[in-house]
Each structure stands twice: as C-alpha cells, then as structure tokens.
Design a protein around this motif. Structure first.
Motif, mmCIF file in Angstrom:
data_model
loop_
_atom_site.group_PDB
_atom_site.id
_atom_site.type_symbol
_atom_site.label_atom_id
_atom_site.label_comp_id
_atom_site.label_asym_id
_atom_site.label_seq_id
_atom_site.Cartn_x
_atom_site.Cartn_y
_atom_site.Cartn_z
ATOM 1 N N THR A 276 18.403 -36.747 6.712
ATOM 2 C CA THR A 276 17.731 -35.693 5.968
ATOM 3 C C THR A 276 17.099 -34.745 7.204
ATOM 4 O OG1 THR A 276 15.665 -36.853 5.564
ATOM 5 C CG2 THR A 276 17.322 -36.868 3.882
ATOM 6 N N ALA A 277 16.799 -35.452 8.290
ATOM 7 C CA ALA A 277 15.921 -34.443 9.137
ATOM 8 C C ALA A 277 16.812 -33.263 9.965
ATOM 9 C CB ALA A 277 15.181 -35.363 10.300
ATOM 10 N N THR A 278 18.291 -34.112 10.091
ATOM 11 C CA THR A 278 19.093 -32.889 10.929
ATOM 12 C C THR A 278 20.234 -32.458 9.618
ATOM 13 O OG1 THR A 278 20.395 -34.854 11.375
ATOM 14 C CG2 THR A 278 18.585 -34.289 12.913
ATOM 15 N N GLY A 279 20.341 -33.263 8.768
ATOM 16 C CA GLY A 279 21.557 -32.524 7.897
ATOM 17 C C GLY A 279 22.857 -33.118 8.359
ATOM 18 N N ALA B 103 22.539 -32.133 -6.508
ATOM 19 C CA ALA B 103 23.976 -31.997 -6.390
ATOM 20 C C ALA B 103 24.564 -31.173 -7.392
ATOM 21 C CB ALA B 103 24.677 -33.312 -6.475
ATOM 22 N N ASN B 104 25.741 -30.643 -7.171
ATOM 23 C CA ASN B 104 26.310 -29.699 -7.883
ATOM 24 C C ASN B 104 27.938 -29.497 -7.938
ATOM 25 O OD1 ASN B 104 26.913 -26.442 -8.192
ATOM 26 N ND2 ASN B 104 24.848 -26.722 -8.961
ATOM 27 N N LYS B 105 28.234 -28.821 -9.052
ATOM 28 C CA LYS B 105 29.566 -28.955 -9.140
ATOM 29 C C LYS B 105 30.422 -27.599 -7.993
ATOM 30 C CE LYS B 105 31.142 -29.965 -13.791
ATOM 31 N NZ LYS B 105 31.853 -29.614 -15.058
ATOM 32 N N ASP B 106 29.467 -27.067 -7.376
ATOM 33 C CA ASP B 106 29.946 -26.014 -6.441
ATOM 34 C C ASP B 106 30.148 -26.853 -4.948
ATOM 35 O OD1 ASP B 106 27.436 -26.605 -5.306
ATOM 36 O OD2 ASP B 106 26.628 -24.818 -5.589
ATOM 37 N N GLY B 107 29.837 -28.119 -4.913
ATOM 38 C CA GLY B 107 30.313 -28.956 -3.823
ATOM 39 C C GLY B 107 29.039 -28.954 -2.723
ATOM 40 N N ASP B 108 28.052 -28.234 -3.083
ATOM 41 C CA ASP B 108 27.115 -28.404 -2.004
ATOM 42 C C ASP B 108 25.686 -29.191 -2.484
ATOM 43 O OD1 ASP B 108 28.179 -26.332 -0.633
ATOM 44 O OD2 ASP B 108 27.022 -24.761 -1.522
ATOM 45 N N VAL B 109 25.113 -29.538 -1.489
ATOM 46 C CA VAL B 109 23.755 -30.522 -1.685
ATOM 47 C C VAL B 109 22.940 -29.908 -1.177
ATOM 48 C CG1 VAL B 109 22.917 -32.700 -0.827
ATOM 49 C CG2 VAL B 109 25.368 -32.799 -1.603
ATOM 50 N N LYS B 110 21.694 -29.759 -2.135
ATOM 51 C CA LYS B 110 20.440 -29.223 -1.598
ATOM 52 C C LYS B 110 19.168 -29.956 -1.480
ATOM 53 C CE LYS B 110 21.859 -24.421 -2.899
ATOM 54 N NZ LYS B 110 21.431 -23.525 -1.735
ATOM 55 N N LEU B 111 18.498 -29.658 -0.422
ATOM 56 C CA LEU B 111 17.162 -30.509 -0.251
ATOM 57 C C LEU B 111 16.082 -29.211 -0.662
ATOM 58 C CD1 LEU B 111 17.282 -32.578 2.653
ATOM 59 C CD2 LEU B 111 17.803 -33.108 0.602
ATOM 60 N N TRP B 112 14.746 -29.880 -1.482
ATOM 61 C CA TRP B 112 13.964 -28.968 -1.681
ATOM 62 C C TRP B 112 12.658 -29.176 -1.404
ATOM 63 C CZ3 TRP B 112 15.533 -24.752 -4.999
ATOM 64 C CH2 TRP B 112 16.899 -24.633 -5.546
ATOM 65 N N ASP B 113 11.624 -28.531 -1.314
ATOM 66 C CA ASP B 113 10.362 -28.939 -1.118
ATOM 67 C C ASP B 113 9.771 -29.354 -2.343
ATOM 68 O OD1 ASP B 113 7.276 -28.248 -0.931
ATOM 69 O OD2 ASP B 113 7.761 -27.945 1.047
ATOM 70 N N GLY B 114 9.083 -30.152 -2.480
ATOM 71 C CA GLY B 114 8.616 -30.764 -3.686
ATOM 72 C C GLY B 114 7.232 -30.275 -4.317
ATOM 73 N N VAL B 115 6.637 -29.608 -3.138
ATOM 74 C CA VAL B 115 5.320 -28.773 -3.680
ATOM 75 C C VAL B 115 5.649 -27.064 -3.778
ATOM 76 C CG1 VAL B 115 3.180 -28.123 -2.804
ATOM 77 C CG2 VAL B 115 4.129 -30.296 -2.121
ATOM 78 N N SER B 116 6.366 -26.604 -3.207
ATOM 79 C CA SER B 116 6.684 -25.228 -3.049
ATOM 80 C C SER B 116 7.847 -24.695 -3.844
ATOM 81 C CB SER B 116 6.747 -24.533 -1.752
ATOM 82 O OG SER B 116 8.260 -24.884 -1.270
ATOM 83 N N ASN B 117 8.643 -26.051 -4.294
ATOM 84 C CA ASN B 117 9.599 -25.820 -5.075
ATOM 85 C C ASN B 117 11.166 -24.836 -4.439
ATOM 86 O OD1 ASN B 117 11.029 -26.802 -7.504
ATOM 87 N ND2 ASN B 117 10.630 -24.967 -8.698
ATOM 88 N N ARG B 118 10.642 -24.760 -3.077
ATOM 89 C CA ARG B 118 11.810 -23.939 -2.449
ATOM 90 C C ARG B 118 12.627 -24.760 -1.766
ATOM 91 N NH1 ARG B 118 10.715 -18.739 -0.564
ATOM 92 N NH2 ARG B 118 12.865 -18.815 -0.256
ATOM 93 N N CYS B 119 14.016 -24.187 -1.594
ATOM 94 C CA CYS B 119 15.156 -24.986 -0.718
ATOM 95 C C CYS B 119 15.143 -24.868 0.447
ATOM 96 C CB CYS B 119 16.583 -24.300 -1.432
ATOM 97 S SG CYS B 119 17.869 -24.790 -0.520
#
Length: 430
Positions: free
Chosen positions: A332-335, A277-293
């Motif tokens: 989480t599957a569909t956002g 979570a972030n002050k920019d107002g967005d929520v991001k999900l990340w791959d825990g292995v590749s470390n990519r959004c």
C-alpha cells in the motif's frame, strides 16, 4: 425461609412500593402494601430504578468485555510482514485439513457472507431475500456432538446454530457487515436499500433502520468504531453515512470517483484508510478522514473486473482478486504488485465475481475456483500453490469468508447452501 432471605425480600418489596409511590402509582402501591405488609414505612424513592440501571450497565459492560477481550478470539501471530520476515514457521493448517462442520440452506442461491469482528457469528444472505445469523461455537459444538454420538439426533442436546432468520428485503441480499462491538448487522440489497438489524433480540425479524439508496447496493463496510458506514452501489460514487445521524457524504472531487459500479469496499483495521474495487478494473485507496482518493491502481487485474479487496492486519498490504482468476498482493505504501497468486486461471477465467481472502493468520491466500468448485490456496509469502480443497457444493461458489480469529471459513453457493468449514482438533485413534 432463611432469616436473610426474609429480610432481603422485605427490602425488595419496600423498594418496589417506594418506586411506585415515586412514580405516582398510589393505588397500586397501597394495594401491594396491604398484601406484603412491609416492616417499616415506605417513602417515595427512585432507588430501585437506580439499582436497576447500575445492574444493566454492569451486565452490558461484562458482555462487551467478554466479546472483545476473550483471548480465544485473537488469531495467533502478527500476520504477514514481508519487510521483516525471513524464515517463517507456518503453524496454521492448510485448507485441505478443514472439514465441513455445518450446512445451512436457503430457498435461493446464497451469495453473501460475513463473519463478525470477534468471530462469534457469521451471517449469510440469499437471492430468496433472507438473512441467517449463525453462532460459530454452536456449529462447532454440534459437529463434535454428532461425531461423538454417531449422528444420533437427541433434541435439545445442542442448541441450534441458526440463532436468527431475518426478512426485510424485497430482493436479493448482496452484502453484509457486522458492527464491531454491538450485535448489529447491516445488509445491502438489489432492492436499493441498506437495512440495520439488532439481532440481540430473539424476536427480531425486521430492520430497526433503513437507508434508501438510488441504485442496487453492492458493497458495505463498517468503520472500526462502528460510527460510519461505506456504501457502494451500481452507481460509481461511494457514499459515507454517519450512523448516528444518517447524514450522507461523498468526496468533494468528482475526479476521485470510479467509472463503474462498485464491487467491494473495505477499511483497514485502524479505519484511517479504505480501499474500493470496481468493474472498471481499478483499485482505489481513500483517506478515511478526508474521504479523498489517495492512490489508484489502474487495471489492477489486466483490465478485468476487480472482485475483492482485503487489507492485511498491519495495513501494509492489500489482497485483491479479479475476473482474471488471479489474486495479487499489493504494497500500500508504494502501490507495487508484490506477488501474483496464479494457477486458478488454468481452468478458465471467472464468469461471476469471487473473493480472494486471507486465512486467520494471513499465512495463506484463498480463492474459490468457479469451474472445479474447489478452493485454491497459496502461501502468501512465497506464492507457492498448495493442494486444492473440494468444496462439496453442487453449484459454483461465488462467496467465501474466513474468520479472522480461528481456522474456519464459510462457502456460499448457487446450490442454495452455505457450508461452514473448520479445522477440528486432532483426536487420537483407538
């Protein structure tokens, strides 16, 4: 002395003398031999060291087994799952049934709290730079003892719930997290450092390891294996640290990153995905292995700052809260935003960040109302608002944390206090 004890002591002394000879302490071995007079000769041997190592390994295994497999430390039910549930009978108590069991005070506002994964401990952090580690069972026992004894203070009858007080930061403690299986506590601070404390030792006051960051540390998340640590700072780039080597990694794609300071990070139970979570107002999900959004929920709270993120037990859902004083349940599957937990915004939007959390069974979503200093509660499946719980603080509550194993939570306030709340077992009236 019994014959068996005499023989055992003789074997013990012989083992000590043999170990001393093996390690080269000839004079000490001869002196001990002349005093204890063993029945037979003692050749050099490291048998005592091997026996000691075996015993230590057994003790550590027994401790880890107790901490990770105790059935009393497993929350009932399987958690929320809207896909298969129809009529669910809620057995967990509403928050209005909780009572304050214990209160601890810092010398400054208390703004950080975290339960250990097994529910045995909870830690609080303060603007005064201190960290307290509290034993949950001791807090409950102390409350029960005082209730039964009419609040008569009898020193030594109940162990003190605060088992460690840690001092190694130079500024406010902003975030905390526990190692999943070891007695290690990690803390972040405005002094731009991350500290690792081994609180298994009673003499511990200072950190055993330190990570120097470039900005104020605002969020931490330990990987379920305990091998990695996510760090969020005032800078928008999330760091991933290997706790064995302390090597730092970041996403290879700069477009993955947030656009403002990180407010919270959390892993799902398997560690395959993490959310930020972030002050920019967005929520991001990340791959825990590749470390990519892998997904971004833009303006998740109508463009307001997102204050917290928490995965459900099965990882299918994400609970978020924002400065719009609304909590939301996401698939989480569909956002998709499935349910908005509203009503807290009626007293006005939050000025400071506060967390939305599940209770231990995920039957309820909880959120502290800044203006009324009370705890809001909703049925997670229907969004129906429950009765408010007055938190009894003399200042706004900016941090709550609920145990994942029992009906207990902690509230941290600007009044310098942290209150541990617990649903006590019902007692029959006389």
């Amino acid at each position: 002395m019994k014959p068996d004890n005499v023989k055992m002591r003789d074997n013990l002394y012989r083992a000590i003398i043999s170990q001393l000879l093996n390690d080269g302490y000839i004079a000490v071995a001869k002196s001990l031999t002349s005093q204890v007079k063993p029945t037979t000769q003692c050749p050099p041997s490291d048998k005592l060291l091997k026996v000691f190592e075996t015993g230590i390994t057994h003790i550590e295994h027994e401790k880890d087994f107790r901490m990770t497999t105790n059935k009393d430390l497993v929350a009932p039910g399987s958690g929320i799952d809207l896909e298969f549930e129809t009529d669910v009978q809620i057995t967990s108590p509403e928050v209005t049934m909780y009572d304050t069991c214990y209160v601890t005070a810092h010398k400054g506002p208390c703004r950080a709290a975290k339960f250990s994964k097994n529910g045995l401990y909870v830690a609080t952090g303060s603007v005064d730079t201190s960290i307290k580690v509290l034993d949950v069972e001791r807090m409950i026992s102390k409350s029960i003892f005082e209730a039964n004894q009419g609040h008569i203070d009898q020193a030594g009858m109940v162990d003190h719930p605060v088992i460690r007080t840690l001092y190694d930061h130079m500024d406010e403690v902003t975030c905390l997290d526990f190692h999943p299986s070891q007695q290690l506590l990690v803390s972040g601070s405005r002094d731009c450092t991350v500290k690792v404390f081994d609180f298994s030792k009673s003499s511990t006051k200072k950190a055993s390891k330190t990570i120097q960051e470039v900005a104020t540390v605002r969020a931490l998340a330990m990987h379920p294996t305990g091998d990695f640590l996510l760090v969020g700072t005032q800078h928008p780039v999330i760091r991933l640290y290997d706790l064995n080597t302390f090597q730092c990694y970041v996403s290879c794609n700069s477009k993955d990153q947030h656009r403002g300071p990180i407010t919270m990070i959390t892993y799902n139970n398997e560690g395959k995905v993490y959310a930020s979570a972030n002050k920019d107002g967005d929520v991001k999900l990340w791959d825990g292995v590749s470390n990519r959004c892998i997904a971004t929920y833009q303006k998740a709270h109508s463009g307001e700052q997102v204050c917290s993120v928490q995965f459900s037990r099965n990882g299918k859902y994400l609970l978020t809260s924002g400065k719009d004083s609304v909590c939301r349940l996401w698939e989480t599957a569909t956002g998709r935003s499935l349910i908005a937990y509203t009503g807290a915004e009626l007293s006005g939007k939050q000025i400071h960040k506060a967390q939305g959390v599940f209770n231990h069974t995920e039957d309820y979503a909880l959120f502290p109302d800044e203006k009324t200093i009370s705890l809001c509660c909703w049925d997670t499946r229907t969004g129906e608002r429950q009765r408010l719980l007055s938190l009894g603080h003399n200042g706004p509550v900016h941090q709550i944390a609920h145990s994942t194993t029992c009906p207990g939570f902690i509230s941290c306030s600007e009044d310098h206090r942290a209150r541990f709340w617990y649903k006590k077992a019902a007692t029959s009236e006389a």
